[in-house]
Design an enzyme around this catalytic site. Sequence first.
Site, PDB file in Angstrom:
ATOM      1  N   LYS A  87     -80.886  21.221   9.910  1.00 34.39           N
ATOM      2  CA  LYS A  87     -82.159  22.229   8.084  1.00 34.39           C
ATOM      3  C   LYS A  87     -83.239  20.394   8.654  1.00 34.39           C
ATOM      4  O   LYS A  87     -84.591  20.881   9.045  1.00 34.39           O
ATOM      5  CB  LYS A  87     -81.913  22.545   7.172  1.00 34.39           C
ATOM      6  CG  LYS A  87     -81.730  23.679   7.463  1.00 34.39           C
ATOM      7  CD  LYS A  87     -80.980  24.112   5.910  1.00 34.39           C
ATOM      8  CE  LYS A  87     -80.964  25.720   6.261  1.00 34.39           C
ATOM      9  NZ  LYS A  87     -81.312  26.699   4.680  1.00 34.39           N
ATOM     10  N   ASP A  93     -87.010  29.505   3.083  1.00 32.27           N
ATOM     11  CA  ASP A  93     -86.292  29.213   1.544  1.00 32.27           C
ATOM     12  C   ASP A  93     -86.725  29.390   0.400  1.00 32.27           C
ATOM     13  O   ASP A  93     -85.436  29.581  -0.462  1.00 32.27           O
ATOM     14  CB  ASP A  93     -85.015  27.563   1.937  1.00 32.27           C
ATOM     15  CG  ASP A  93     -83.798  27.925   2.803  1.00 32.27           C
ATOM     16  OD1 ASP A  93     -83.507  28.826   3.149  1.00 32.27           O
ATOM     17  OD2 ASP A  93     -83.504  27.409   3.364  1.00 32.27           O
TER      18      ASP A  93
END
Length: 285
Positions: free
Chosen positions: A68, A105
């Site tokens: 990420k 997210d």
Amino acid sequence: MTVPYAEVIGDPVARSKSPAIHRFWLSRLGIAADYRATRVTADTLPDYLAARAADPLWRGCNVTMPLKQRVQPHLHAFDRTARAIGAVNTVVRGEERRLTGCNTDAAGFLDPLRPLLAQRHWFRMARVLGTGGAARAVVYALAGTGFTLVLAGRDAAKAQSVLDSLAPEGGHHSADLACFAQPTDFAFDAREGCLDLVVNTTPLGMRGHGPLRFDLSHAPPGSLFYDIVTDPVKTELLLRATAAGHATFDGLHMLIAQAAAAFALFFGQPAPREHDAELRALLAA
């Protein structure tokens, strides 16, 4: 492959539920496209992105551990949320092979909390466990919705650094994760009119990982426990919290909501969320 496609990348990625989610939605909408899981390591990431950027059928990818943050140097642009958080969980291919990093997210995490957040509270506090990419999204989301945070990690200094970069105002605190493993005799008040969260963003409690050691005495009465682990869906933390009378959210809430935001980016249509109950049953089977 002769149809448009997207995928999830990471290492490991074999147990990812993302292909099942996106294929479920593609089927419900009758879209001729595919979604798959592809193992990509930090070493193979540059070659993978170069090859996919050159493929006109590739719509993008979701990014999971441990990529990420490592994916960012290979991208051309970022959306506002990814730039603020400093972590990318979605890459979208645009014109002229340009790759844009996005973060779904934060919005995905908040999705099941929206009814609670629409209420008024005298005070909101969250104990957030973990300091990785998912934790950064959670900190960003909660700090923006009026929470005072206690961020706990194996390295308290790293936790403080995350708070300093994402939530420099608001009286937040950092802590060593180990401190929550031992009981406390702190006398919480009745907490009427307050919203208390305990959020696990670590892989602890996930199948194949060690247990999360969190003593429930650290949770005020009426706390809400939210564990973003999805394998198993009902983690040991959530089972203990439920037995103690606390409300819980499992990781499928965040997983489905963040996937829905990515689905719209990849395939140009909203995910059919009216089928969430059927999808959850499929994923939990």
